[in-house]
Design a protein around this motif. Sequence first.
Motif, PDB file in Angstrom:
ATOM      1  N   THR A  24       0.850  -1.184   0.000  1.00 26.36           N
ATOM      2  CA  THR A  24       0.000   0.000   0.000  1.00 26.36           C
ATOM      3  C   THR A  24       0.886   1.235   0.000  1.00 26.36           C
ATOM      4  OG1 THR A  24      -1.831   1.107   1.162  1.00 26.36           O
ATOM      5  CG2 THR A  24      -0.118   0.110   2.527  1.00 26.36           C
ATOM      6  N   ASP A  25       0.331   2.369  -0.389  1.00 27.15           N
ATOM      7  CA  ASP A  25       1.097   3.607  -0.340  1.00 27.15           C
ATOM      8  C   ASP A  25       1.553   3.866   1.090  1.00 27.15           C
ATOM      9  OD1 ASP A  25       0.635   3.997  -3.029  1.00 27.15           O
ATOM     10  OD2 ASP A  25      -1.042   5.385  -2.724  1.00 27.15           O
ATOM     11  N   HIS A  26       2.763   4.367   1.236  1.00 27.47           N
ATOM     12  CA  HIS A  26       3.306   4.602   2.567  1.00 27.47           C
ATOM     13  C   HIS A  26       2.560   5.738   3.244  1.00 27.47           C
ATOM     14  CE1 HIS A  26       6.339   4.774   5.763  1.00 27.47           C
ATOM     15  NE2 HIS A  26       6.689   3.568   5.333  1.00 27.47           N
ATOM     16  N   ALA A  27       2.216   5.538   4.535  1.00 30.24           N
ATOM     17  CA  ALA A  27       1.425   6.529   5.266  1.00 30.24           C
ATOM     18  C   ALA A  27       2.257   7.698   5.776  1.00 30.24           C
ATOM     19  CB  ALA A  27       0.709   5.854   6.438  1.00 30.24           C
ATOM     20  N   GLU A  28       3.574   7.475   5.965  1.00 24.82           N
ATOM     21  CA  GLU A  28       4.419   8.507   6.568  1.00 24.82           C
ATOM     22  C   GLU A  28       5.071   9.309   5.444  1.00 24.82           C
ATOM     23  OE1 GLU A  28       6.341  10.988   8.032  1.00 24.82           O
ATOM     24  OE2 GLU A  28       8.040   9.594   7.883  1.00 24.82           O
ATOM     25  N   THR A  29       4.331  10.296   4.938  1.00 24.55           N
ATOM     26  CA  THR A  29       4.743  11.030   3.750  1.00 24.55           C
ATOM     27  C   THR A  29       5.200  12.443   4.098  1.00 24.55           C
ATOM     28  OG1 THR A  29       2.581  12.012   3.286  1.00 24.55           O
ATOM     29  CG2 THR A  29       2.966   9.756   2.474  1.00 24.55           C
ATOM     30  N   VAL A  30       5.813  13.115   3.123  1.00 25.66           N
ATOM     31  CA  VAL A  30       6.246  14.501   3.326  1.00 25.66           C
ATOM     32  C   VAL A  30       5.057  15.430   3.505  1.00 25.66           C
ATOM     33  CG1 VAL A  30       8.426  14.201   2.114  1.00 25.66           C
ATOM     34  CG2 VAL A  30       6.394  14.894   0.830  1.00 25.66           C
ATOM     35  N   ARG A  34       4.577  19.002   6.064  1.00 31.19           N
ATOM     36  CA  ARG A  34       4.119  20.189   5.335  1.00 31.19           C
ATOM     37  C   ARG A  34       2.798  20.704   5.888  1.00 31.19           C
ATOM     38  NH1 ARG A  34       6.041  17.910  -0.588  1.00 31.19           N
ATOM     39  NH2 ARG A  34       8.147  18.823  -0.535  1.00 31.19           N
ATOM     40  N   SER A  35       1.924  19.799   6.315  1.00 34.27           N
ATOM     41  CA  SER A  35       0.661  20.218   6.922  1.00 34.27           C
ATOM     42  C   SER A  35       0.908  21.010   8.201  1.00 34.27           C
ATOM     43  CB  SER A  35      -0.202  18.983   7.221  1.00 34.27           C
ATOM     44  OG  SER A  35      -1.396  19.350   7.896  1.00 34.27           O
ATOM     45  N   ILE A  36       1.871  20.539   9.014  1.00 34.33           N
ATOM     46  CA  ILE A  36       2.190  21.232  10.269  1.00 34.33           C
ATOM     47  C   ILE A  36       2.890  22.552   9.986  1.00 34.33           C
ATOM     48  CG2 ILE A  36       3.450  21.045  12.447  1.00 34.33           C
ATOM     49  CD1 ILE A  36       3.115  17.949  12.152  1.00 34.33           C
ATOM     50  N   LEU A  37       3.805  22.556   9.029  1.00 32.91           N
ATOM     51  CA  LEU A  37       4.524  23.783   8.680  1.00 32.91           C
ATOM     52  C   LEU A  37       3.567  24.860   8.178  1.00 32.91           C
ATOM     53  CD1 LEU A  37       7.569  22.156   6.853  1.00 32.91           C
ATOM     54  CD2 LEU A  37       7.667  23.401   9.023  1.00 32.91           C
ATOM     55  N   SER A  38       2.515  24.438   7.470  1.00 30.21           N
ATOM     56  CA  SER A  38       1.566  25.417   6.933  1.00 30.21           C
ATOM     57  C   SER A  38       0.657  25.994   8.013  1.00 30.21           C
ATOM     58  CB  SER A  38       0.718  24.770   5.823  1.00 30.21           C
ATOM     59  OG  SER A  38      -0.152  23.783   6.370  1.00 30.21           O
ATOM     60  N   PHE A 281      -6.382  11.012  16.874  1.00 26.48           N
ATOM     61  CA  PHE A 281      -7.497  11.785  16.330  1.00 26.48           C
ATOM     62  C   PHE A 281      -8.563  10.865  15.745  1.00 26.48           C
ATOM     63  CE2 PHE A 281      -9.137  14.401  12.643  1.00 26.48           C
ATOM     64  CZ  PHE A 281      -9.885  15.283  13.419  1.00 26.48           C
ATOM     65  N   VAL A 282      -9.821  11.262  15.902  1.00 28.22           N
ATOM     66  CA  VAL A 282     -10.944  10.435  15.456  1.00 28.22           C
ATOM     67  C   VAL A 282     -10.890  10.140  13.955  1.00 28.22           C
ATOM     68  CG1 VAL A 282     -12.438  12.445  15.107  1.00 28.22           C
ATOM     69  CG2 VAL A 282     -13.466  10.190  15.582  1.00 28.22           C
ATOM     70  N   GLY A 283     -10.287  11.034  13.165  1.00 33.20           N
ATOM     71  CA  GLY A 283     -10.248  10.833  11.719  1.00 33.20           C
ATOM     72  C   GLY A 283      -8.967  10.227  11.197  1.00 33.20           C
ATOM     73  N   ASP A 284      -8.094   9.724  12.087  1.00 29.65           N
ATOM     74  CA  ASP A 284      -6.827   9.170  11.613  1.00 29.65           C
ATOM     75  C   ASP A 284      -7.075   7.891  10.806  1.00 29.65           C
ATOM     76  OD1 ASP A 284      -3.701   9.604  12.300  1.00 29.65           O
ATOM     77  OD2 ASP A 284      -4.142   7.478  11.984  1.00 29.65           O
ATOM     78  N   PRO A 285      -6.460   7.750   9.632  1.00 32.61           N
ATOM     79  CA  PRO A 285      -6.772   6.609   8.765  1.00 32.61           C
ATOM     80  C   PRO A 285      -6.174   5.280   9.192  1.00 32.61           C
ATOM     81  CG  PRO A 285      -5.082   7.974   7.758  1.00 32.61           C
ATOM     82  CD  PRO A 285      -5.552   8.715   8.974  1.00 32.61           C
ATOM     83  N   GLY A 317       0.685  10.665  13.410  1.00 29.15           N
ATOM     84  CA  GLY A 317      -0.433  11.510  13.000  1.00 29.15           C
ATOM     85  C   GLY A 317      -0.554  11.482  11.489  1.00 29.15           C
ATOM     86  N   TYR A 318      -1.636  10.861  10.966  1.00 31.95           N
ATOM     87  CA  TYR A 318      -1.692  10.555   9.540  1.00 31.95           C
ATOM     88  C   TYR A 318      -2.947  11.081   8.840  1.00 31.95           C
ATOM     89  CZ  TYR A 318       2.020   7.843  11.428  1.00 31.95           C
ATOM     90  OH  TYR A 318       3.172   7.501  12.105  1.00 31.95           O
ATOM     91  N   ALA A 319      -3.800  11.793   9.575  1.00 41.50           N
ATOM     92  CA  ALA A 319      -4.922  12.491   8.952  1.00 41.50           C
ATOM     93  C   ALA A 319      -4.378  13.825   8.441  1.00 41.50           C
ATOM     94  CB  ALA A 319      -6.055  12.689   9.954  1.00 41.50           C
ATOM     95  N   VAL A 320      -3.735  13.779   7.283  1.00 42.14           N
ATOM     96  CA  VAL A 320      -2.903  14.891   6.829  1.00 42.14           C
ATOM     97  C   VAL A 320      -3.697  16.191   6.728  1.00 42.14           C
ATOM     98  CG1 VAL A 320      -1.509  15.749   4.909  1.00 42.14           C
ATOM     99  CG2 VAL A 320      -1.279  13.378   5.658  1.00 42.14           C
TER     100      VAL A 320
END
Length: 334
Positions: A24-30, A34-38, A281-285, A317-320
């Motif tokens: 599967t696509d890797h969950a720990e992505t850049v 970037r979401s936190i930096l933004s 988080f409730v929406g974490d995949p 934390g993966y609910a990007v």
Amino acid sequence: MKRFFDDRQLRHAPARELHNGDWTDHAETVARPRSILSALDDWQPVRDFGREPLRAVHDDAYLDFLEGAHAEWIAAGRTGDAIGYTFPVVRRRALRLDRIDAKLGAYSYDAGTPITAGTWDAAYWSAQTALSALDRIAGGDRSAFALCRPPGHHAGRDYLGGYCYLNNAAIAARRAQALNLGPVAILDIDYHHGNGTQDIFYADPDIFFASIHADPRCDYPFYWGHADETGEGAAIGTTLNLPLPRGTDGAAYRPALDRALAAITRWSARMLILSFGADTFVGDPISHFALERDDYREIAAAIAALDLPTLIVMEGGYAVGELGANVAAFLDGF
């Protein structure tokens, strides 16, 4: 609160992982950092403290392997990311292993943590990010946030796993000891148990480790994090595991948090390392708790009430799409 990140942490970009019996696509992505930096601004530069703080936690042989593994993979005629497929079922022996596949198995415990061309650089600077934030606290600040990516709490003294390669929280804790900032307590509030951190300090009576996480009887990493794991030898009683069932919401989470905070207080900690994972988080995949954004503010405020110098180290934390706002809420609450 000063915040630290280094762009070289974006060099780690794994393509895929083996999950639930399939690629599967890797969950720990850049996209995660970037979401936190933004969502946050005013990031501080990261200093290079060298390899010595890493060696205080990790084996030299493991560090050498991690630095050179991808080059060995390519030299063996492979392409893409290096990932193992053979894992020892008994305690690893001190063997000379020539083939990269054997080394990958010897230094890892899952098939979800590949080594890419940029993994060593990213992991190295992730650790330096934690050390830079700690240095700010050593200089007098009461708190600092290290956006560590890749995360670290699943990495042990001589193994990788769970998307983790160098244990940033453990490296910071050892450094805090060396700077006489202790006694040091580590509180891990990621969805998954911080097995690498526990392993590193399981027999160390001078580090207190508490973890609130999903019940390992049914959730990764399975083999660590059960309530009867309390330390060994002179360190019995310095490990506290508080596993919780899937579906845990903020109201059900709070008693476990209160218990962990009370234990840290009784232990008379003078410094706190907080492994913060927003995968609760409730929406974490990939996780199964049910915390809402406002819960993060309340949890952070309760931890801040300990009134200890605190280094917050980013873990999972993966609910990007929600991650940046969730981290911002946590830091705001703190």
